[in-house]
Design a protein around this motif. Sequence first.
Motif, short mmCIF file in Angstrom:
data_model
loop_
_atom_site.label_atom_id
_atom_site.label_comp_id
_atom_site.label_asym_id
_atom_site.label_seq_id
_atom_site.Cartn_x
_atom_site.Cartn_y
_atom_site.Cartn_z
N LEU A 96 -4.83 -1.84 16.88
CA LEU A 96 -4.98 -2.14 18.31
C LEU A 96 -4.91 -0.87 19.13
O LEU A 96 -4.13 0.04 18.83
CB LEU A 96 -3.87 -3.10 18.76
CG LEU A 96 -3.90 -4.50 18.20
CD1 LEU A 96 -2.64 -5.24 18.60
CD2 LEU A 96 -5.12 -5.25 18.70
N THR A 97 -5.69 -0.84 20.20
CA THR A 97 -5.61 0.28 21.13
C THR A 97 -4.46 0.03 22.10
O THR A 97 -3.90 -1.07 22.17
CB THR A 97 -6.92 0.43 21.93
OG1 THR A 97 -7.08 -0.72 22.77
CG2 THR A 97 -8.12 0.58 21.01
N ASN A 98 -4.13 1.04 22.87
CA ASN A 98 -3.05 0.89 23.85
C ASN A 98 -3.40 -0.12 24.93
O ASN A 98 -2.51 -0.64 25.60
CB ASN A 98 -2.72 2.24 24.49
CG ASN A 98 -2.02 3.16 23.52
OD1 ASN A 98 -1.62 2.75 22.43
ND2 ASN A 98 -1.88 4.42 23.90
N ARG A 99 -4.64 -0.42 25.14
CA ARG A 99 -5.05 -1.44 26.12
C ARG A 99 -5.02 -2.84 25.51
O ARG A 99 -4.85 -3.82 26.22
CB ARG A 99 -6.45 -1.14 26.65
CG ARG A 99 -6.47 0.06 27.55
CD ARG A 99 -7.86 0.31 28.07
NE ARG A 99 -7.87 1.53 28.83
CZ ARG A 99 -8.29 1.61 30.08
NH1 ARG A 99 -8.74 0.55 30.69
NH2 ARG A 99 -8.26 2.75 30.70
N GLN A 100 -5.22 -2.95 24.21
CA GLN A 100 -5.25 -4.26 23.57
C GLN A 100 -3.86 -4.83 23.31
O GLN A 100 -3.68 -6.04 23.31
CB GLN A 100 -6.01 -4.17 22.24
CG GLN A 100 -7.49 -3.91 22.41
CD GLN A 100 -8.17 -3.62 21.09
OE1 GLN A 100 -7.60 -2.96 20.22
NE2 GLN A 100 -9.39 -4.12 20.94
N ILE A 101 -2.88 -3.96 23.09
CA ILE A 101 -1.52 -4.44 22.79
C ILE A 101 -0.96 -5.29 23.93
O ILE A 101 -0.48 -6.40 23.68
CB ILE A 101 -0.59 -3.26 22.43
CG1 ILE A 101 -1.01 -2.68 21.08
CG2 ILE A 101 0.87 -3.71 22.39
CD1 ILE A 101 -0.28 -1.43 20.66
N GLU A 104 -2.60 -8.77 23.91
CA GLU A 104 -2.13 -9.59 22.79
C GLU A 104 -0.72 -10.13 23.08
O GLU A 104 -0.42 -11.29 22.85
CB GLU A 104 -2.13 -8.74 21.52
CG GLU A 104 -2.03 -9.51 20.26
CD GLU A 104 -3.29 -10.29 19.93
OE1 GLU A 104 -3.15 -11.26 19.16
OE2 GLU A 104 -4.38 -9.97 20.41
N LEU A 105 0.13 -9.27 23.61
CA LEU A 105 1.50 -9.70 23.94
C LEU A 105 1.50 -10.70 25.09
O LEU A 105 2.32 -11.62 25.12
CB LEU A 105 2.36 -8.49 24.28
CG LEU A 105 2.65 -7.55 23.11
CD1 LEU A 105 3.32 -6.29 23.60
CD2 LEU A 105 3.49 -8.24 22.05
N GLY A 106 0.58 -10.54 26.02
CA GLY A 106 0.46 -11.50 27.12
C GLY A 106 0.16 -12.89 26.63
O GLY A 106 0.73 -13.88 27.12
N ARG A 107 -0.71 -13.00 25.63
CA ARG A 107 -1.01 -14.31 25.04
C ARG A 107 0.24 -14.92 24.41
O ARG A 107 0.49 -16.11 24.54
CB ARG A 107 -2.11 -14.17 23.98
CG ARG A 107 -3.47 -14.09 24.59
CD ARG A 107 -4.56 -14.17 23.52
NE ARG A 107 -5.54 -13.17 23.91
CZ ARG A 107 -5.80 -12.05 23.25
NH1 ARG A 107 -5.22 -11.79 22.13
NH2 ARG A 107 -6.68 -11.20 23.71
N LEU A 108 1.01 -14.09 23.73
CA LEU A 108 2.23 -14.60 23.09
C LEU A 108 3.26 -15.03 24.12
O LEU A 108 3.91 -16.06 23.97
CB LEU A 108 2.81 -13.54 22.17
CG LEU A 108 2.07 -13.35 20.86
CD1 LEU A 108 2.59 -12.13 20.12
CD2 LEU A 108 2.21 -14.58 19.99
N PHE A 109 3.42 -14.26 25.18
CA PHE A 109 4.41 -14.60 26.21
C PHE A 109 4.02 -15.90 26.91
O PHE A 109 4.88 -16.69 27.27
CB PHE A 109 4.56 -13.46 27.21
CG PHE A 109 5.61 -12.45 26.83
CD1 PHE A 109 6.51 -11.99 27.75
CD2 PHE A 109 5.69 -11.96 25.54
CE1 PHE A 109 7.48 -11.07 27.41
CE2 PHE A 109 6.64 -11.05 25.17
CZ PHE A 109 7.55 -10.59 26.11
N LYS A 110 2.72 -16.15 27.08
CA LYS A 110 2.29 -17.42 27.67
C LYS A 110 2.64 -18.57 26.77
O LYS A 110 3.01 -19.66 27.24
CB LYS A 110 0.78 -17.39 27.94
CG LYS A 110 0.41 -16.57 29.14
CD LYS A 110 -1.09 -16.55 29.35
CE LYS A 110 -1.44 -15.59 30.47
NZ LYS A 110 -2.88 -15.40 30.61
N LYS A 111 2.53 -18.38 25.46
CA LYS A 111 2.91 -19.42 24.52
C LYS A 111 4.41 -19.67 24.53
O LYS A 111 4.86 -20.80 24.35
CB LYS A 111 2.46 -19.07 23.10
CG LYS A 111 0.97 -19.13 22.90
CD LYS A 111 0.62 -18.76 21.47
CE LYS A 111 -0.88 -18.78 21.25
NZ LYS A 111 -1.22 -18.43 19.86
#
Length: 117
Positions: A96-101, A104-111
């Motif tokens: 993952l690039t520094n912009r993708q991390i 990805e974490l945002g999706r997890l925090f929403k869950k």
Amino acid sequence: MGKYVFQKNERLLKRAQFLFLSRHGKRMQTRFFLVNFKENSLEKSRIGITVSKKVGNAVERNRIKRMVREYYRHNKDLLPGRWDINIIARKYAAQLTNRQIPDELGRLFKKIKRPSE
């Protein structure tokens, strides 16, 4: 202290805390991260970060940990309630690039906000 401070009492530090989360917490995953989480009765949410040697060399592992800590530091107020969270980087997280991390974490925090879904 400022709003974006990441204090020691906001971290999971002991092995027993990580084991308790893995045994009793809920689990969610994406291709790059696995998250164990459980509500706690403390006054703050706490986070632990696990990045094994399977992910990459020390530079890559530290970059991932740094990015996860920074994301949490800026977005911890978005989580309703108080949580113990262990974020485990999977093998391909180093790609993952520094912009993708953060995405990805945002999706997890929403869950985590809506764990029943």
